[in-house]
Design a protein around this motif. Structure first.
Motif, PDB file in Angstrom:
ATOM      1  N   THR A 126       0.847  -1.050   0.092  1.00 16.48           N
ATOM      2  CA  THR A 126      -0.154   0.045  -0.042  1.00 16.48           C
ATOM      3  C   THR A 126       0.783   1.416  -0.095  1.00 16.48           C
ATOM      4  N   TYR A 127       1.826   1.387   1.063  1.00 10.96           N
ATOM      5  CA  TYR A 127       2.452   2.640   1.173  1.00 10.96           C
ATOM      6  C   TYR A 127       3.993   2.276   0.603  1.00 10.96           C
ATOM      7  N   THR A 128       4.255   1.749  -0.502  1.00 11.00           N
ATOM      8  CA  THR A 128       5.330   1.654  -1.066  1.00 11.00           C
ATOM      9  C   THR A 128       6.459   2.858  -1.220  1.00 11.00           C
ATOM     10  N   ASN A 129       7.525   2.554  -0.494  1.00  8.48           N
ATOM     11  CA  ASN A 129       8.545   3.874  -0.728  1.00  8.48           C
ATOM     12  C   ASN A 129       8.204   4.890   0.153  1.00  8.48           C
ATOM     13  N   ILE A 130       7.270   4.774   0.957  1.00  5.54           N
ATOM     14  CA  ILE A 130       7.004   6.014   1.710  1.00  5.54           C
ATOM     15  C   ILE A 130       7.717   5.985   3.003  1.00  5.54           C
ATOM     16  N   GLU A 131       8.646   6.960   3.414  1.00  7.60           N
ATOM     17  CA  GLU A 131       9.528   7.025   4.749  1.00  7.60           C
ATOM     18  C   GLU A 131       8.523   6.856   5.783  1.00  7.60           C
ATOM     19  N   GLY A 132       8.756   5.964   6.697  1.00  2.00           N
ATOM     20  CA  GLY A 132       7.962   5.917   8.075  1.00  2.00           C
ATOM     21  C   GLY A 132       6.997   5.093   8.175  1.00  2.00           C
ATOM     22  N   HIS A 133       6.629   4.672   6.847  1.00  2.00           N
ATOM     23  CA  HIS A 133       5.371   3.606   6.584  1.00  2.00           C
ATOM     24  C   HIS A 133       5.791   2.490   5.884  1.00  2.00           C
ATOM     25  N   ASP A 134       6.595   2.410   4.967  1.00  2.66           N
ATOM     26  CA  ASP A 134       7.228   0.996   4.204  1.00  2.66           C
ATOM     27  C   ASP A 134       8.314   0.499   5.052  1.00  2.66           C
ATOM     28  N   ASP A 135       8.203  -0.482   5.775  1.00  2.00           N
ATOM     29  CA  ASP A 135       9.145  -1.188   6.635  1.00  2.00           C
ATOM     30  C   ASP A 135      10.518  -1.535   5.720  1.00  2.00           C
ATOM     31  N   ASP A 136      10.152  -1.804   4.364  1.00  2.00           N
ATOM     32  CA  ASP A 136      11.256  -2.526   3.757  1.00  2.00           C
ATOM     33  C   ASP A 136      12.381  -1.502   3.521  1.00  2.00           C
ATOM     34  N   ILE A 137      12.255  -0.318   3.604  1.00  2.00           N
ATOM     35  CA  ILE A 137      13.206   0.827   3.380  1.00  2.00           C
ATOM     36  C   ILE A 137      13.754   1.231   4.572  1.00  2.00           C
ATOM     37  N   ASP A 138      13.317   0.742   5.748  1.00  6.03           N
ATOM     38  CA  ASP A 138      13.984   1.136   6.892  1.00  6.03           C
ATOM     39  C   ASP A 138      15.018   0.229   7.426  1.00  6.03           C
ATOM     40  N   VAL A 139      16.223   0.486   7.210  1.00 10.45           N
ATOM     41  CA  VAL A 139      17.489  -0.030   7.840  1.00 10.45           C
ATOM     42  C   VAL A 139      18.358   0.999   8.429  1.00 10.45           C
ATOM     43  N   LYS A 140      17.669   1.834   8.989  1.00  6.80           N
ATOM     44  CA  LYS A 140      18.449   2.878  10.023  1.00  6.80           C
ATOM     45  C   LYS A 140      18.877   2.007  11.219  1.00  6.80           C
ATOM     46  N   PRO A 141      20.104   2.394  11.770  1.00  8.55           N
ATOM     47  CA  PRO A 141      20.709   3.593  11.566  1.00  8.55           C
ATOM     48  C   PRO A 141      22.054   3.240  10.343  1.00  8.55           C
ATOM     49  N   TRP A 142      21.878   1.889  10.001  1.00  3.16           N
ATOM     50  CA  TRP A 142      22.976   1.251   9.282  1.00  3.16           C
ATOM     51  C   TRP A 142      22.987   1.564   7.836  1.00  3.16           C
ATOM     52  N   MET A 143      21.803   2.016   7.192  1.00  7.16           N
ATOM     53  CA  MET A 143      21.772   2.467   6.050  1.00  7.16           C
ATOM     54  C   MET A 143      20.922   3.567   5.739  1.00  7.16           C
ATOM     55  N   ARG A 144      21.032   4.509   4.901  1.00  6.86           N
ATOM     56  CA  ARG A 144      20.077   5.556   4.413  1.00  6.86           C
ATOM     57  C   ARG A 144      19.561   5.213   2.998  1.00  6.86           C
ATOM     58  N   MET A 145      18.305   4.829   3.175  1.00 11.92           N
ATOM     59  CA  MET A 145      17.398   4.164   2.027  1.00 11.92           C
ATOM     60  C   MET A 145      16.452   5.059   1.087  1.00 11.92           C
ATOM     61  N   THR A 146      16.281   6.205   1.746  1.00  7.81           N
ATOM     62  CA  THR A 146      15.544   7.265   1.153  1.00  7.81           C
ATOM     63  C   THR A 146      16.142   8.556   1.473  1.00  7.81           C
ATOM     64  N   PRO A 147      15.576   9.822   0.522  1.00  8.46           N
ATOM     65  CA  PRO A 147      15.979  11.049   0.920  1.00  8.46           C
ATOM     66  C   PRO A 147      15.766  11.683   1.826  1.00  8.46           C
ATOM     67  N   ASP A 148      14.699  11.106   2.832  1.00  5.35           N
ATOM     68  CA  ASP A 148      14.106  11.802   3.840  1.00  5.35           C
ATOM     69  C   ASP A 148      14.565  11.294   5.131  1.00  5.35           C
ATOM     70  N   GLN A 149      15.558  10.353   5.012  1.00  7.23           N
ATOM     71  CA  GLN A 149      16.016   9.636   6.252  1.00  7.23           C
ATOM     72  C   GLN A 149      17.497  10.416   6.892  1.00  7.23           C
TER      73      GLN A 149
END
Length: 355
Positions: A126-149
């Motif tokens: 549903t929320y693909t690639n939306i920071e704070g919602h799509d858990d697949d792009i949350d690799v914090k703090p090890w990696m920065r996967m979106t421009p908003d992280q």
């Protein structure tokens, strides 16, 4: 945090569904998997069982055992792509019980079918690639996967060290992340619905079964150090393959990362256009790649029609491309796997060096 709201217009999605439904009506084919997919599932699961039995009960020589453990990692990933994934979406078979059996292969391999359904089917789709919602792009703090992280100095080198980090995905998934979600009742910014008694039993039952099959019994049969080497190798291979296939679909240079309006939480695009813009295909002309990754190289088609089995993606991709062209929606497609990998590395470099 308010849930993002997609634009109310649905003309693009409506046209897509009309043409896809027309294709299936004219072809007379069901939207679910076919006998070929069932045979592939039998082959993959059978291979995994055979490798497990040989490694645990027949104790091959060290060099041969390491080779088999490497293959085991590949087969675990392939089973996830081809069997579990379609089963979890209800597209593996027209029989619900067979879909459930396919989905439950994840439980045997250590994951939680309940958490996967919440994290992947409901939230990621549903929320693909939306920071704070799509858990697949949350690799914090090890990696920065979106421009908003947030950016840290370590991220400057993430396009070098991600290879090792991806190897840890599967181990952390089954031994940490599932439990974190279970006890916090949270996936990203989204709370999980209350689990009933059956879902609690399923969660703990599968975790216990996996520990017995992949930890306790192997240690008893072959000893701690041989088990540790083989287990880590197979899990590292599985984690790396799983990570790469899913990351090539969304974290590449051409994928979008839409940001909801800070007050209204509204997004510019309707849901279907959002899915196309945030997703990319790769190596769609390569039948070997398509067979191995369960059609997940046709990620755009999968995100638009997750309840259609991947065996149909090569055919319906032509329809999707035509509709995208008519609606002036960019269809991201990397011709080769290597070009998609290069784009992913370039994206990581960009995210690590951006201000």
């Amino acid at each position: 945090m308010s849930l993002p709201k997609f634009a109310a217009t649905r003309s693009f999605h409506t046209e897509l569904k009309t043409r896809i439904n027309q294709y299936f009506e004219e072809s007379g084919r069901p939207m679910t998997g076919d006998s070929g997919l069932l045979l592939k599932a039998i082959l993959l699961v059978g291979t995994m069982v055979a490798l497990y039995v040989h490694l645990v009960f027949f104790t091959p020589a060290a060099a041969w055992a390491l080779l088999e453990c490497t293959l085991m990692g590949c087969v675990i990933a392939a089973t996830g792509f081809n069997v579990m994934h379609d089963g979890a979406h209800g597209s593996f078979s027209r029989f619900p019980w067979l879909n459930k059996m396919a989905a439950y292969t994840l439980g045997v391999m250590g994951g939680s079918p309940y958490m996967w359904n919440s994290k992947h089917n409901l939230i990621h789709h549903t929320y693909t690639n939306i920071e704070g919602h799509d858990d697949d792009i949350d690799v914090k703090p090890w990696m920065r996967m979106t421009p908003d992280q947030p950016k840290h100095s370590l991220h400057r080198y993430q396009h070098f060290y991600f290879w090792a980090l991806y190897c840890m995905l599967y181990i952390t998934w089954i031994f940490a992340m599932d439990y974190q979600k279970y006890f916090t009742r949270q996936i990203g910014a989204i709370g999980l619905k209350p689990m009933n008694a059956g879902e609690h039993i399923s969660f703990w039952g599968f975790k216990a079964l996996n520990l017995v099959l992949f930890v306790v019994l192997p240690i008893y049969m072959v000893g701690f150090l041989p088990w540790l080497a083989g287990f880590f190798l197979s899990m590292a291979v599985a984690g790396f393959v799983l990570s790469m296939v899913f990351q090539l679909a969304h974290t590449v240079e051409d994928a979008a990362f839409p940001v909801p309006h800070p007050v209204t939480a509204k997004l510019e695009d309707e849901w279907a256009i959002h899915q196309v813009r945030t997703t990319a295909n790769f190596a769609t002309d390569n039948k070997v790649v398509s067979w191995l990754v369960g059609g997940l190289n046709f990620q755009i088609e999968h995100h638009l029609f997750p309840k259609i089995s991947h065996v149909h993606y090569p055919a319906i991709s032509k329809i999707v491309q035509q509709v995208c062209s008519e609606f002036d929606v960019t269809y991201n497609n990397y011709r080769h796997t290597r070009s998609a990998i290069a784009s992913h590395v370039g994206f990581l470099r960009q995210m690590g060096r951006a201000a």
